[in-house]
Structures are given as C-alpha cells and as structure tokens.
Design a protein around this motif. Structure first.
Motif, PDB file in Angstrom:
ATOM      1  N   VAL B  90     -14.341   0.718  -6.012  1.00 43.73           N
ATOM      2  CA  VAL B  90     -12.921   1.056  -5.901  1.00 43.73           C
ATOM      3  C   VAL B  90     -12.547   2.136  -6.920  1.00 43.73           C
ATOM      4  O   VAL B  90     -11.602   2.893  -6.720  1.00 43.73           O
ATOM      5  CB  VAL B  90     -12.076  -0.228  -6.022  1.00 43.73           C
ATOM      6  N   ALA B 264      -6.857  -0.063  -5.841  1.00 40.21           N
ATOM      7  CA  ALA B 264      -6.545  -0.517  -4.480  1.00 40.21           C
ATOM      8  C   ALA B 264      -5.080  -0.243  -4.163  1.00 40.21           C
ATOM      9  O   ALA B 264      -4.748   0.196  -3.057  1.00 40.21           O
ATOM     10  CB  ALA B 264      -6.866  -2.003  -4.336  1.00 40.21           C
ATOM     11  N   THR B 398      -8.508  -6.407  -3.096  1.00 38.19           N
ATOM     12  CA  THR B 398      -9.275  -5.175  -3.250  1.00 38.19           C
ATOM     13  C   THR B 398     -10.281  -4.936  -2.132  1.00 38.19           C
ATOM     14  O   THR B 398     -10.374  -3.822  -1.610  1.00 38.19           O
ATOM     15  CB  THR B 398      -9.987  -5.185  -4.613  1.00 38.19           C
TER      16      THR B 398
END
Ligand code: CU
Lengths: 204, 539
Positions: B90, B264, B398
């Motif tokens: 991420v 996220a 996420t």
C-alpha cells in the motif's frame, strides 16, 4: 487540454547542477534526503533517551549500584566535539573558496578531534566500575554512548575518506561539494546528539 | 557478435520488458510493480498460514499441529501480512507507481535509494520464513513482547528481529523518497493544495514512518542484546522493565496501523471521484484530517496497554486522545459519502471494493472506539474481539482498497481492462468471506475466548467453524482474481489510454506509460478532481 508551462525554474535548475549528478534532470535534493534521514536517526536516540529516563524513574538501582560518573573526560569530549563542528565548518567554507590546501588541513584537524573523542570515550569505558551486563543502568549507559560512538566512528571514517578524495584530482572539489556538505551535516547532527546525551546521562 | 549499447539507459530500454522486473531497476514504475508482485507472493504465504491456523481452530483441541508450531505459524502469519504484504504494497507499490505521475516528475527523487529499499524486502522475507526451518520460527507473535520473546527459542527470535530491522530500514528509505519527491520534485507551477489526495496521504504516512519506525528499530536492537548478550533491558528477572518495551513497541505499532491505512484512504479518494464523476468532496478538510490523524496517531499508543498496570491518568489521557481520532476519520468518511452522493456512479469492481472498504472500515472503526474505552478494553483485552477488530481494519479496510486499486489501475499498467463479471465474483466472495470470518470473532471475544491459543473451550466450537468457513471463502476468492489478472493480460478488452476519462495526471499519458512517463513535458493539473467543471486542466 494539457499544455505545459515553460518553467522559469528550468533555467535556474541548470545553474544548480553539479558535476556529480549525471542522470537526474532536477536540482540536487540529496542533502534534503539526508536531513530527512537524520530526523529518523534522531528518533532512534529519542527512543533510547525515553527508555533511559523511564528506567531511572521507575526501576530503582540495587544497593551499592549507585554511581557518580566522573565529569572530567565527558566534559572535555563535549568541548572536542563542539570545536570539531567549528573546524568542519571552516573546511567547508575553504572548499567553497576553492582553497583545497586549507580545506584539507581543517578536515584533518576535524578527524583528529573525532578520533581523540573516541579515545577518551574508550578510556572512560575502561575506568568505569560497571560493565555492560551488570545492571539496567550500566546496560543503558553503554547502549546509548556506544550507539553514539558508532556514529562518531562512522563520521571520522567519512571525514578521512573526504580528506583523501579532496586531494588534487580527487572527486571532491569546489564543483562537487556534496560529499563534504553531507558529511558536515551529519557531523553537526552527531555533535548535537552528544550535547543532549551529555545533559541527560551525565548532568541530570 | 553484438555491439554494446552506448549507455546504461539504452541497455535497459532495449531489454525485454519482463527481464527488467528481476533486476536492479531504478524506474519507479518497475519498482512499484516489483513491490506489488513481491507483496502478493508473501500474501499467498501469509494466507496459507492463516488457512493452517483456521484449520487447527476447527476443533477445540490441538490436533492438526503441535501447539509450538501453532505459535510459530501465528507469528509468521502476522509478521508476513503486516511487514511483507500490506506495508510494502500500500506504500511501496502504489506510492512508487503513482507519486511521480502526481507531482509531474519523471522518477522519484532518489531512484537508486528506491531500488535499494525494494531489494531489502525479498531477503528479509526469505530470512523470516527460513527461521521456521532453522530450528523453529519465533513464537512470540508479531509483538515479540518480553519476557515471552526472551523465554522462547532464541534463534527464531533473533532471525525475526533481523528480518524486521531490514524491513524497517526499507520502509524508512522509502519514506525518505516519498517526502523528497512530494516536497521537492513537484513540476513548476503545481501547488501543494492541488496535489491528488494520495500524495497527502503518502506524505502523512512517510512522516509517521520517519518518526516511529526508528524507535522500533532501536527497541528491537535492545531486545536482541537481551537475547544474545544477556543484558536485562526488558527482563524483569534481571531488574529490567518489560513495560518500557511495550511503550516503545506501540510508539511504532500504533502509527503502523496508520502506515497501513492512510495510503488506503488516499487511494480511495482517487478512485471514488473518477467513477462517481464528481469532484472529491471537501479536499481541504481531507488534507487537514490526514495531518490531524498523523499528529494524534503519535500520541495514542498506550491504548494497547490498559492492562499493563498503566496509572489512571495515563488511561484517561490515552482514552480521550484515541477517541479524538474518530473526528478526522469521520470527516473523511462523510467526505467519501458526499463524493458519491448524487454522482452518476458506475458500480464496477473498483467501486464495489471501495464501498466494501467504507462499510468494513466503519465497522472496524466503531469497534476501535469501543476498544479505546478502558472499562470495555479490560474486558476484551487479548481476546478474539481484538482479532476481529484488527482484521476489519487491515483486511476489510486496506486489503479491500488494494484490490479496488488493482481494478482501477490495471488498465494503466497493462493497457487492458480486467474482466468485470470475474471482478464482481471476486468482490462478493471476499466481502462475504471477510464478514463470515471476522464478525463472529467479536462474539467469541466478548464471551472470553483468548487469542493466540491453539486450544479453546468446546462451547466455542460452532462459531469457530463458521469463522473458518469464512476464511475458506476468502481463500477461494483469490482464484477468480488470479484467473482474471492473468487472462485479462492477454484477452482483456483493450483499454486505451484513459478508459475511465479520469483527470489525474497518470491517465494523461499512454497505457502503459513510456519510460520517462510523458511523451512531452509533464501536464500541469490544477484540478485533479474537476469532473463536471469547464476546464479542469489549466494551460
Ligand atoms: Cu493503536
């Protein structure tokens, strides 16, 4: 509609270009990157200091393990490092003026001060009445001063390398000052950490 | 006979595409995809570990594996999923791919450092997993609390520490690059308040990484001294203080939740406006919310320690500070809803996963606020309630966004769209699987089932079996996804440069983008979310 600005900054970039950068098309951001890294490095010390202060506040030492640290050597060391920050700065301004001879002399003095600091630190280690694993206080003392000592060792080595590279025909010159400026920034940081360390570990 | 190309640049450009992904490339797009694929490999390993754990938990006794092995797999599962899958993907994957586009640059600020940061990850992962075969992995969980971590097998614990130190270093180098790129590499004329929201999210995340990860690193070094050199920093038997470890550990590991979830937030803020055909609602409040979360995230860590003998004033402070985080998070939540409100939304897989994220994250956020309250926390501390809460945040939050992002940006990277029916199947399997797996765990925790134990009270068996069925569904859900990703690479609908008619800069170049990102100069995008406005891209 995607039109682009003929940036006035691109002309400015060209003048900021140093000989060391070959592939990048932008100004040199490496010192900024180093400063960001030093923030992170400083947080490691902050964590250690926080641990030390908490240990002192809540973990009383056993009887007979109360130490008065000698102040003479570390105080001399504080002076050594502060002076070395000054001498390093002189080396930097000498290089800016393209006075390599003078720059190298100041570099050598700075490295000597760093090595003297390490020698005094070792001398203190050998004269202390406690060892690494004797008790919590000793462990923390050695961990923090040792971690800082590693920084000084690394810095002294880098100064000596720059001293070598700034000889006639070496890659460090008034055109390529990045290695010297980076090491100087790092060295000031290490000195600053020492001042805090001296205050917390020795004076408090 | 071959003639050597004139420079390094030419040689990388002439290499076949796939070969560059196995070497020391400094191209941010290559590095981003390296992070992504490497992360997915570890995701499958971590998922297999979770499968083994859920299989063991089908019955109240430990019959599938010895209890020590359960502890090892549990530790590996947590460490792999956090440090080798979510954080690198991420941050590293999407950050490296997108941020240079968003600031209008041709690469990151420090491309070589960037490659070094990535290449620290595979060895760290191999090291971590090898510990299982070198006399047993660490058994003390991803938290490695002493004295547990001092009393279990030393080899596995030391390897675990080394591996996490490497991954932490990689994370710090990555953060240096993001800060340098966002602050220093912006194209002339591009203001900070005109950047796409993901830049702000990554700036906030990188600040957290720079301020908190070094503290964890220093702490783990001290822990390794305790194991190897027999010091007693955190060993009460030697006059040390185990609670100090907890403070230092959570000073990193609470922000770590935001290191996993802030990016996220940023990615969802990119995806929703495009598919709702509306500007992102409340840009300025979004920015301030991110910075508020960064600040608050640094001063709430002891809410993990309410049962560690924390004094009342500390409990009070950390409860209040933690509850405050609901404010900026709530602002973001309502901004996403307002972005969707009245939009002409296309309910494609990217949007489905984004909406799934919103639903799951609100649920995980509410249980999080509940956990911040001392009386409640003491009741459910170290129970499955915490496991359920945490997985709603990191998986329901996420991981859902990671999938949404893949559906959204796959056409940019591959030039072809992912298949929609397979994407919808993937979404529903994942969404049902997640809720089936983790919602019942809240009930288990409320009724007192402790976490991290291979055996449990037989009265909990039925609910545990439901949870394991949910885990199985989640495992199955990766199949349509994998088939989709591979099939679409060859047979997917050709996407064109900008299949979503998006306005953020990465869509204003070809798909896939050229080596230096743009064919001419970088576009200057003043209104990255100017959908429905007259002239979004300034001249
Ligand atoms: Cu927390």
């Amino acid at each position: 509609m995607t039109t682009s600005l003929p940036g006035p900054a691109s002309g400015q970039n060209a003048t900021e270009h140093s000989a060391a950068e070959s592939t990048e098309h932008h100004p040199d951001h490496r010192l900024f990157g180093l400063a960001t890294f030093l923030v992170a490095d400083g947080m490691t010390f902050a964590g250690f200091f926080a641990a030390y202060l908490t240990f002192r506040a809540v973990n009383p030492l056993p009887e007979g393990a109360i130490y008065e640290l000698e102040l003479l050597l570390p105080s001399i060391n504080t002076v050594l490092l502060l002076v070395s920050s000054f001498t390093f700065h002189r080396a930097g301004s000498a290089l800016k003026r393209d006075d390599r001879q003078l720059c190298r002399r100041w570099l050598l003095i700075t490295a000597t001060l760093g090595l003297l600091f390490l020698a005094a630190q070792l001398k203190e280690y050998f004269s202390l009445p406690f060892g690494l694993t004797d008790n919590l206080y000793g462990s923390t003392f050695y961990a923090i001063t040792g971690f800082h000592g590693l920084h000084v060792t690394l810095g002294s080595l880098m100064i000596l390398i720059i001293w070598w590279q700034s000889r006639e025909g070496g890659r460090v010159s008034s055109q390529n000052r990045f290695p010297l400026e980076a090491t100087e920034l790092y060295w000031h940081f290490v000195d600053g950490i020492w001042v805090v360390l001296y205050g917390i570990l020795y004076l408090l | 006979m071959t003639i050597s190309p004139p420079s390094d640049f030419a040689s990388t450009a002439e290499q076949p595409r796939w070969q560059r992904y196995f070497g020391f490339s400094t191209d941010h797009k290559v590095i981003g995809l390296q992070y992504l694929v490497c992360g997915f490999l570890f995701y499958f390993i971590g998922g297999a570990l979770a499968g083994a754990l859920r299989t063991e938990l089908l019955t109240p006794i430990s019959d599938f594996m010895p209890r020590e092995v359960y502890n090892e797999l549990l530790t590996l599962h947590g460490t792999v999923m956090i440090f080798l899958w979510i954080v690198p993907v991420v941050n590293g994957a999407f950050g490296n791919y997108l941020i240079p586009f968003y600031v209008g640059a041709r690469d990151m600020a420090y491309p070589r450092l960037n490659a070094v940061a990535f290449w620290m990850i595979p060895p760290a992962g191999v090291l971590l997993i090898s510990s299982y075969f070198l006399g047993g992995a660490s058994q003390s969980g991803w938290t490695a609390y002493p004295p547990l971590s001092l009393n279990t097998a030393a080899t596995g614990q030391v390897i675990w520490i080394l591996s996490v130190l490497l991954l932490g270093g990689s994370s710090i180098f990555g953060a240096i690059n993001f800060v340098g790129t966002i602050l220093k590499m912006r194209r002339p004329g591009l203001q900070m308040m005109q950047l796409p929201m993901y830049c702000w999210a990554m700036l906030g995340t990188s600040i957290l990484v720079l301020l908190s990860t070094p503290v964890l690193a220093g702490t783990l070094v001290l822990l390794s001294f305790d194991i190897v050199a027999h010091t007693g920093f955190f060993n009460p038997a030697m006059g040390g203080n185990a609670v100090v470890y907890q403070h230092l550990f959570w000073f990193y590991s609470h922000p770590a939740v935001y290191i996993m979830v802030l990016p996220a937030f940023g990615l969802v803020s990119e995806i929703l406006p495009v598919h709702a055909r509306k500007p992102l609602f409340g840009y300025t409040t979004m920015v301030y919310s991110i910075m508020a979360i960064v600040f608050l995230g640094l001063i709430v860590w002891a809410h993990h320690m309410f049962t560690s003998g924390t004094p009342p004033w500390m409990r009070l402070f950390f409860t209040i500070a933690t509850s405050f985080i609901a404010v900026p998070t709530g602002i973001k939540f309502f901004n996403w809803l307002a972005t969707l409100w009245g939009g002409s939304i296309s309910l494609n897989s990217a949007v489905m996963f984004s909406c799934g994220f919103i639903v799951n994250f609100v649920f995980g956020g509410i249980t999080g606020i509940a956990l911040a309250q001392v009386p409640f926390d003491i009741h459910v501390h170290d129970t499955y309630f915490v496991v359920g809460h945490f997985h709603y945040i990191v998986y329901g939050g996420t991981v859902f966004v990671i999938f949404a992002s893949i559906y959204h940006w796959y056409p940019k990277v591959m030039g072809r769209l992912l298949n929609e029916p397979l994407g919808q199947l993937h979404f529903w399997l994942t969404f049902i699987g997640l809720n089936l797996c983790f919602a019942p765990q809240h009930w288990l925790g409320l009724n007192g089932m402790p976490r991290r134990v291979a055996e449990y009270d037989p009265q909990f068996q039925f609910i545990n079996q439901i949870s394991s069925v949910g885990a199985l569904l989640m495992a199955v859900s990766t199949l349509p996804f994998l088939i989709n990703v591979i099939w679409s690479a060859y047979r997917g609908t050709v996407a064109g440069d900008n299949p979503w008619n998006a306005l953020t800069p990465e869509w204003l170049t070809s798909s896939p983008p050229p080596e230096e990102n743009w064919h001419g100069e970088a576009p200057l995008v003043h209104e990255p979310y100017g959908y429905g406005l007259k002239s979004p891209v300034s001249s």
